[in-house]
Design an enzyme around this catalytic site. Structure first.
Site, mmCIF file in Angstrom:
data_model
loop_
_atom_site.group_PDB
_atom_site.id
_atom_site.type_symbol
_atom_site.label_atom_id
_atom_site.label_comp_id
_atom_site.label_asym_id
_atom_site.label_seq_id
_atom_site.Cartn_x
_atom_site.Cartn_y
_atom_site.Cartn_z
ATOM 1 N N TYR A 137 -4.985 4.200 9.488
ATOM 2 C CA TYR A 137 -5.465 3.245 10.497
ATOM 3 C C TYR A 137 -5.767 4.010 11.782
ATOM 4 O O TYR A 137 -4.856 4.527 12.437
ATOM 5 C CB TYR A 137 -4.399 2.174 10.734
ATOM 6 C CG TYR A 137 -4.804 0.998 11.606
ATOM 7 C CD1 TYR A 137 -6.043 0.917 12.215
ATOM 8 C CD2 TYR A 137 -3.913 -0.056 11.799
ATOM 9 C CE1 TYR A 137 -6.399 -0.163 12.999
ATOM 10 C CE2 TYR A 137 -4.257 -1.154 12.582
ATOM 11 C CZ TYR A 137 -5.499 -1.202 13.186
ATOM 12 O OH TYR A 137 -5.835 -2.276 13.971
ATOM 13 N N LYS A 165 -9.053 2.585 7.867
ATOM 14 C CA LYS A 165 -9.448 1.415 8.662
ATOM 15 C C LYS A 165 -9.819 1.956 10.034
ATOM 16 O O LYS A 165 -8.947 2.345 10.809
ATOM 17 C CB LYS A 165 -8.311 0.409 8.767
ATOM 18 C CG LYS A 165 -8.642 -0.817 9.617
ATOM 19 C CD LYS A 165 -7.421 -1.728 9.740
ATOM 20 C CE LYS A 165 -7.719 -3.013 10.496
ATOM 21 N NZ LYS A 165 -8.079 -2.811 11.908
#
Length: 303
Positions: A137, A165
Site C-alpha cells: 500500500y 495499491k
C-alpha cells in the site's frame, strides 16, 4: 494463482459504530449486505476508510471477523493489517488468515522516518507470517514514505507480493508500477479522483474511499473503461469529482459526510471517531444536495 478475483471495483470498507461510538456488529453486517447487493467485486477492510489508526487491536480484529462472517465466499476480501508495530501487524495478519481472507495489505510504518531496509523488513515479516498473498500500500501523502519502482521491483522477488495499491496522485506512478510488475501483478488505482486516468495508465482495478457511497458510478466507470468508451468514462469521472469535491467542502470530515448520505439511504453506520469531525448542523442541506448529485449521476449514466 489467478488474479481475476482482485480485478474490478473494491470499496474501502467504512468503520461502523453504534450510537456510543463503539464498533457495531449489526451495522457492519448492514454495510456488508448493502455492498453485496450493489454488486461490487470485493471489499478492502481496515484501511484509512476504516479509521484503523483510531482503533485498538481488538477492535480491528473484531471488524475483520464481522466482515468475514458476512461476506466470506461471496466476494473478494482484502485485509489491511498495517499497524505502528510489526508485532501488531503480524497479529492482525494471522487473524485475517484464520478468517479466510483472500489477501493482506499494509501501509509502511508511520511516524518514525525509516530507511528502505526497515520498511522492506516490515513488509517481509508480515508476508512470512501467513500463506496469504500480499498487496503493498503506497500512500505517501499520509505516511510520509514513497514507494519507488525500484523498491517495488525488489519486493516482487517475494512471490507473495501480487500487487500494489497506489494512492499517490500522479497517474504516471500507476504506469511505472505496472511496467515493473507486468501482467502477473495487480496495480490498484487509489485516488478516486483519477480512477479513469489510472485505469488508462495501466491500473487493473480500483480500491477507493468513496466507492461505497456511490458504487453504481464506479461500477459504470469500470464498464466504460473495459468497453473502450473513454469519452463517456471521462465525463463520468468529471461528475464523480464534483461529488468528491462537495463531500470534502463541508465542516465535517469526508467520511462523516459519506456516512450521513448512507444513513439517509437507510444504511446507518454511525459517525466517525475523534479526532475526525462529525457533521455539523449546517451540513444537513448540502449533504442532501450531494445525495441528489449522486442520484442524478446514477440516472444519467446507469439508468
Amino acid at each position: 494463482m489467478t488474479l481475476n478475483k482482485f480485478h474490478g471495483i473494491i470499496p474501502a470498507f467504512y468503520a461502523c459504530y453504534d450510537d456510543q461510538g463503539n464498533i457495531s456488529e449489526s451495522r457492519t453486517h448492514a454495510l456488508c449486505d448493502y455492498l453485496f447487493e450493489k454488486g461490487v467485486q470485493g471489499v478492502y477492510v481496515g484501511g484509512s476508510s476504516g479509521e484503523c489508526i483510531y482503533q485498538s487491536l481488538d477492535e480491528r480484529k473484531a471488524v475483520l471477523s464481522y466482515v468475514a462472517n458476512n461476506l466470506k465466499g461471496k466476494m473478494t476480501l482484502i485485509a489491511h493489517v498495517g499497524a505502528p508495530s510489526t508485532r501488531d501487524s503480524i497479529e492482525l495478519a494471522k487473524h485475517a488468515a484464520s478468517l479466510g481472507y483472500d489477501a493482506l495489505s499494509a501501509i509502511p510504518p508511520i511516524y518514525f522516518k525509516l530507511p528502505d531496509s526497515a520498511v522492506t523488513k516490515y513488509w517481509s515479516d508480515i508476508m512470512e507470517a501467513t500463506p496469504l498473498p500480499f498487496i503493498i500500500y503506497n500512500i505517501p501523502q499520509t505516511t510520509g514514505y514513497t514507494l519507488t519502482p525500484a523498491l517495488f521491483e525488489k519486493l516482487l522477488a517475494n512471490k507473495k507480493v501480487i500487487g500494489v495499491k497506489n494512492s499517490s496522485m500522479p497517474p504516471m506512478d500507476i504506469e511505472r508500477f505496472k511496467r515493473v510488475g507486468g501482467k502477473d501483478v495487480v496495480v490498484f488505482n487509489g485516488p478516486d479522483e483519477q480512477y479513469v486516468a489510472g485505469r488508462i495508465m495501466g491500473a487493473d482495478a480500483g480500491i477507493g474511499g468513496t466507492y461505497a457511497v456511490m458504487p453504481e458510478l464506479f461500477l459504470q466507470a469500470n464498464k466504460f473503461v473495459l468497453a473502450g468508451k473513454f469519452e463517456e468514462a471521462g465525463q463520468l469521472q468529471s461528475d464523480i469529482n464534483d461529488i468528491i469535491i462537495a463531500l470534502c467542502s463541508l465542516k465535517g470530515s469526508m467520511y462523516a459526510e459519506i456516512k450521513e448520505v448512507l444513513r439517509l439511504r437507510g444504511v446507518n453506520v454511525g459517525s466517525v471517531r475523534a479526532p475526525l469531525e462529525g457533521i455539523a448542523a449546517e451540513d444537513a442541506g448540502p449533504i442532501a444536495d450531494i445525495m441528489k448529485l449522486i442520484d442524478q449521476a446514477i440516472e444519467k449514466y446507469c439508468g
